[in-house]
Design a protein around this motif. Sequence first.
Motif, short mmCIF file in Angstrom:
data_model
loop_
_atom_site.label_atom_id
_atom_site.label_comp_id
_atom_site.label_asym_id
_atom_site.label_seq_id
_atom_site.Cartn_x
_atom_site.Cartn_y
_atom_site.Cartn_z
N THR A 266 1.30 -4.74 3.25
CA THR A 266 0.08 -4.20 4.07
C THR A 266 -1.18 -4.09 3.03
OG1 THR A 266 1.67 -2.55 5.15
CG2 THR A 266 -0.57 -1.91 5.42
N ASP A 267 -2.19 -4.56 3.60
CA ASP A 267 -3.56 -4.61 2.68
C ASP A 267 -3.99 -3.70 3.00
OD1 ASP A 267 -4.91 -5.06 5.31
OD2 ASP A 267 -5.05 -6.96 5.13
N SER B 260 0.87 -1.20 -0.15
CA SER B 260 -0.15 -0.19 -0.17
C SER B 260 0.90 1.23 0.10
CB SER B 260 -0.91 0.04 1.09
OG SER B 260 -2.00 -1.11 1.09
N VAL B 261 0.19 2.27 -0.59
CA VAL B 261 1.05 3.56 -0.62
C VAL B 261 -0.08 4.63 0.21
CG1 VAL B 261 2.64 3.08 -2.44
CG2 VAL B 261 0.52 4.18 -2.88
N LEU B 262 0.68 5.65 0.68
CA LEU B 262 -0.16 6.68 1.57
C LEU B 262 0.56 7.84 0.54
CD1 LEU B 262 -0.30 6.13 5.18
CD2 LEU B 262 -1.83 5.08 3.36
N LEU B 263 -0.40 8.71 -0.08
CA LEU B 263 0.07 10.07 -0.53
C LEU B 263 -0.69 11.15 0.33
CD1 LEU B 263 1.56 11.56 -2.81
CD2 LEU B 263 -0.43 11.31 -4.06
N PHE B 264 -0.03 11.95 1.06
CA PHE B 264 -0.74 12.97 1.83
C PHE B 264 -0.19 14.38 1.59
CE2 PHE B 264 2.55 11.58 5.03
CZ PHE B 264 2.91 12.77 5.58
N THR C 201 8.80 -0.67 9.45
CA THR C 201 8.92 -1.25 8.30
C THR C 201 8.61 -0.41 6.98
OG1 THR C 201 6.82 -2.37 8.43
CG2 THR C 201 8.78 -3.77 8.85
N ASP C 202 8.12 0.75 7.47
CA ASP C 202 7.53 1.66 6.39
C ASP C 202 8.53 2.75 5.81
OD1 ASP C 202 5.02 0.47 7.06
OD2 ASP C 202 4.38 1.77 8.46
N TRP C 203 8.16 3.17 4.70
CA TRP C 203 9.06 4.26 4.24
C TRP C 203 8.60 5.66 4.01
CZ3 TRP C 203 14.31 2.81 2.60
CH2 TRP C 203 14.45 1.45 2.44
N ILE D 188 -5.05 6.62 -0.25
CA ILE D 188 -4.46 5.30 -0.03
C ILE D 188 -4.80 4.54 -1.53
CG2 ILE D 188 -4.56 3.08 1.15
CD1 ILE D 188 -5.73 4.70 3.50
N ALA D 189 -3.79 3.77 -1.86
CA ALA D 189 -3.95 2.85 -2.80
C ALA D 189 -3.12 1.60 -2.73
CB ALA D 189 -3.15 3.54 -4.28
N ASN D 190 -3.66 0.57 -3.22
CA ASN D 190 -3.11 -0.77 -2.80
C ASN D 190 -2.66 -1.83 -4.01
OD1 ASN D 190 -3.86 -3.91 -2.26
ND2 ASN D 190 -2.65 -3.17 -0.71
N TYR D 191 -1.59 -2.43 -3.78
CA TYR D 191 -1.39 -3.60 -4.79
C TYR D 191 -1.60 -4.78 -4.41
CZ TYR D 191 1.35 -7.11 -7.19
OH TYR D 191 1.62 -8.24 -7.75
N PRO D 192 -2.42 -5.77 -4.83
CA PRO D 192 -2.98 -5.77 -6.27
C PRO D 192 -4.33 -5.40 -6.38
CG PRO D 192 -3.17 -7.94 -5.34
CD PRO D 192 -2.57 -7.04 -4.21
N CYS D 193 -4.94 -5.11 -5.17
CA CYS D 193 -6.37 -4.83 -5.16
C CYS D 193 -6.62 -3.58 -6.45
CB CYS D 193 -6.80 -4.12 -4.17
SG CYS D 193 -6.78 -5.53 -2.69
N GLU D 194 -5.98 -2.29 -6.58
CA GLU D 194 -6.28 -1.29 -7.38
C GLU D 194 -5.44 -1.10 -8.29
OE1 GLU D 194 -8.42 -0.06 -3.23
OE2 GLU D 194 -6.27 0.81 -4.00
N ALA D 195 -4.12 -1.71 -8.35
CA ALA D 195 -3.29 -1.40 -9.49
C ALA D 195 -2.10 -2.27 -9.37
CB ALA D 195 -2.63 -0.13 -9.14
#
Length: 584
Positions: free
Chosen positions: A255-256, A198-202, A237-239, A291-298
């Motif tokens: 991360t789901d 998962s990635v968070l863009l804020f 574990t996050d960046w 929020i966006a997630n692999y593989p659910c959305e991309a």
Amino acid sequence: MQYRTAGPTHRPGDCSDMYVHKLLDEALGTSSMDIIRALVNALPVPILFLDGDHKALGFNPAFRQSFHGTVSMPAPGMPCEHMPAALEQACRHARRHMTATGSTRYEHDLDIGTRQYRAVFNAACIDQHPEPLPIVIVSLHTPATAPPTRNPHIRRQAADDVQLSRHDALTGLFNRHAMQEIVEKTLGTARRNREPLSVLLFDLDRFKLINDNYGNAIGDAVLTAAVDASVAALRDTDWIGRWGGEEFLCVLPGTDPQAATHVAEHLRRRVEELRLDIHGHELKTTVSIGIANYPCEADSVDQLLAAADSALFEAKRGGRNRVATSGREIPRIFSIAGELESALMQDRLVPAYQPIVDLNTGRVVADEALARIRQADGSLLAAGHFIEAANHLQLTHKIDHLIATRSIRRCMSMVQPSHGNMSHFLNTSADLLRHPELVDDILRVAREACASCFDPNDTGPKPLVIEITEREFLGNVKDAREILAPLIEFGLRIAIDDFGSGYSSFEYLVDLPVSFLKIEGTLVRRAREDMRTRAILRGIRDIAKELDLITIAEFIEDEATASMLRDIGIDWGQGYHFGRPEAE
């Protein structure tokens, strides 16, 4: 500045590099605070102890001898910001770097007084009751005692960090280039291991208002405080890195979507709870998170980042200070985007014009150009079906430019006595204003088209009206004015679209030469059934009359609504009741 690693050197009162490094390694290899203090006190280099929050725990005799009388000595529990400025900055950068990357070591070059130092931060853990105490040992080395880089790989990495600027100078976080690489590598790992990512863009809400009202120095302080809170909210574990301006990207391996939402909410709350004392005034800030997630959305880096960007936009549009997910719309959006690209290449993107009437006389006084895709059967696909895809792939500026230039040429062909003083409304997105060369081209086309109808030196009002909306510009009014200035000077007028959807619309009235207020469609729809909404419309009417502005109500679908608006005193109306958009 960069230090060269010197060979073994002796100076009066100093010991060799080998002895310094041996004692440091022994100190770091033990978990007893007493042993660490004994070993560190024997070192001739200045040593500072910090706790897990980077507050001073103490220092060795060499630190006191080196700095007594030149800097204030850090008392136990003293936060880093009360230390010498250069050392405070080094501690701040170290904390962010070590937290964000999970590293136990960090190096930073600095000047204290007239001396040059390399500060080396090493994390350690002390056995004590009831739980272990994390500490950081900061050793300050002159060039002669600076510790050598431990291996060629780290040396190359250190050179990259400094020379290629992989870290942001203000926050100490990874910059956009480094984060792009991190996303690519972690996505590759997620594919191989069949794990979610998962990635968070804020970004900070209305941060530009803080900079404009308080200055860049205060803005930097707010931004760095928000970064500290964000880093503290993330897991080991996050960046995290600075994506650009006040925008930041977090990468959450393994991360789901559900877990990512939990992390995002925790981060949002940490920033919301910040209270900053600025010259006796409490200043707060918030963040919006997508929020966006692999593989659910991309399934690719580009899709993942586009999905996060779209979700961030939704969080902003939904009211800010919230978390939004991209959902499962990405495959559909990219399919529509392909159709949009094809329409642009095949010249099937066309303007359709919807009439705007005077509610008192029923006469058509203006029209609005709306983007449509002409399909194979000749039918028109409304913008609502493809504008989200255009936002995802940043194609909105191309659409705006094409519709604007075609509409301008049509507008000038209609400047005839039989058409009266018709006004022609053009939508303008923030994406278009990010391309000043396209704004310049629109001005060029307008000048050419107006040459046969107006004196070239005439700066009076022209028939063209530029629509701007709060949802698009999100408070960047001054930027909008600067880019629109040539069009305004030429005589194009300004309309605020969706007026009443947020407080920034009133800021537009102050900072821009507005001529029209287009009332937000939801207010129009609710007004027939809701007395309070009608009161709001009367308030908008009064503001407009006081400022000599024309009011326009959108989404009028029946005569009852038109009659009500006429009674309230709204000037013009637009909607299916008066006519649907039609292409030529």
